[in-house]
Motif scaffolding. Sequence first.
Motif, PDB file in Angstrom:
ATOM      1  N   ASP A  19     -21.715  31.399  11.916  1.00 54.06           N
ATOM      2  CA  ASP A  19     -21.593  30.035  12.432  1.00 54.06           C
ATOM      3  C   ASP A  19     -20.263  29.431  12.002  1.00 54.06           C
ATOM      4  OD1 ASP A  19     -24.139  30.088  13.575  1.00 54.06           O
ATOM      5  OD2 ASP A  19     -25.079  29.456  11.700  1.00 54.06           O
ATOM      6  N   GLU A  20     -19.499  28.923  12.968  1.00 54.75           N
ATOM      7  CA  GLU A  20     -18.218  28.305  12.653  1.00 54.75           C
ATOM      8  C   GLU A  20     -18.449  26.919  12.071  1.00 54.75           C
ATOM      9  OE1 GLU A  20     -14.166  26.500  14.648  1.00 54.75           O
ATOM     10  OE2 GLU A  20     -15.357  27.917  15.840  1.00 54.75           O
ATOM     11  N   ALA A  36     -20.301  20.946  13.883  1.00 55.64           N
ATOM     12  CA  ALA A  36     -21.023  21.688  12.842  1.00 55.64           C
ATOM     13  C   ALA A  36     -21.925  20.752  12.052  1.00 55.64           C
ATOM     14  CB  ALA A  36     -20.032  22.375  11.914  1.00 55.64           C
ATOM     15  N   VAL A  43     -16.008  30.665   9.112  1.00 59.11           N
ATOM     16  CA  VAL A  43     -17.301  31.065   9.662  1.00 59.11           C
ATOM     17  C   VAL A  43     -18.199  31.503   8.517  1.00 59.11           C
ATOM     18  CG1 VAL A  43     -18.487  32.699  11.186  1.00 59.11           C
ATOM     19  CG2 VAL A  43     -16.252  31.770  11.853  1.00 59.11           C
TER      20      VAL A  43
END
Length: 286
Positions: free
Chosen positions: A84-85, A91, A80
Amino acid sequence: MMSLRAPAQPATGIAPASERPILALTDVHKRFGSLHVLKGVSLTVERGEVVVIIGASGSGKSTLLRCINRLEECDSGTIVINGDEITHRRANLPAIRRRIGMVFQQFNLFPHMTALENVEEGPRTVLGMDRRRARELALEQLNKVGLAYKAHSRPSTLSGGQQQRVAIARGLAMSPMLMLFDEVTSALDPELVGEVLSVMKDLADGGMTMVVVTHEMSFAERVADRVIFLDEGLILEEGGPAKIFQRAENERTRQFLRQIHWEADGAGSAPPSNEPNRKVSGAESH
């Protein structure tokens, strides 16, 4: 009496951005065929923190950095960045890499471009910045690494240390929230190491969040907020430089430091920046 207190905000369970770690890895595994390189690495890096990763060649240090910006895909676990992963299948990789600057062992400069053109290329092509602003930004970054006077020189006319400083300026020009350094002095002649480490120390002093893989123990002792000892894909020990270099608890950590001739009682009397400590021999393959 009417209360002047602002109404309570509903709890969301999400920490404000300013309180989140810049980087969080949870149980990250990476294999190359039958070779299990990372064996469940969990790690957080706070804003403005300088984390230095040390360990023997082949322990997984470079692979770990490459997983952080997804130059390598981890097999399991999560990474992360700023909440945000990045390991999620949806992604946005280009957006992720705009947040992370990475400087490699090799300089990877475009040989047909000047130092200035190398630094301004990313802001122009990736960020869509106009040529004038990109050039101003590139000059600012070259000045930051002490090379504004070499702006119009091509890489072939620069020393190895100067080329690596241009590579650092190129990474900084993207305004990253996190900088990764992968053995950036390993390809340099000993007398050139100090100038690159000096630039990195200035960045750390300026509050840049950094994860640094290095064999330069004196640099780690002077600059790191936290040192991590990685061995055969596992974090065996971590802590402040004084703990790791003077009071390591794990016998494998102590053995590693003995093998590279690091003397714990010499801590605090690190050699001058142009006289780096002894390095581990051999380049790391993973």
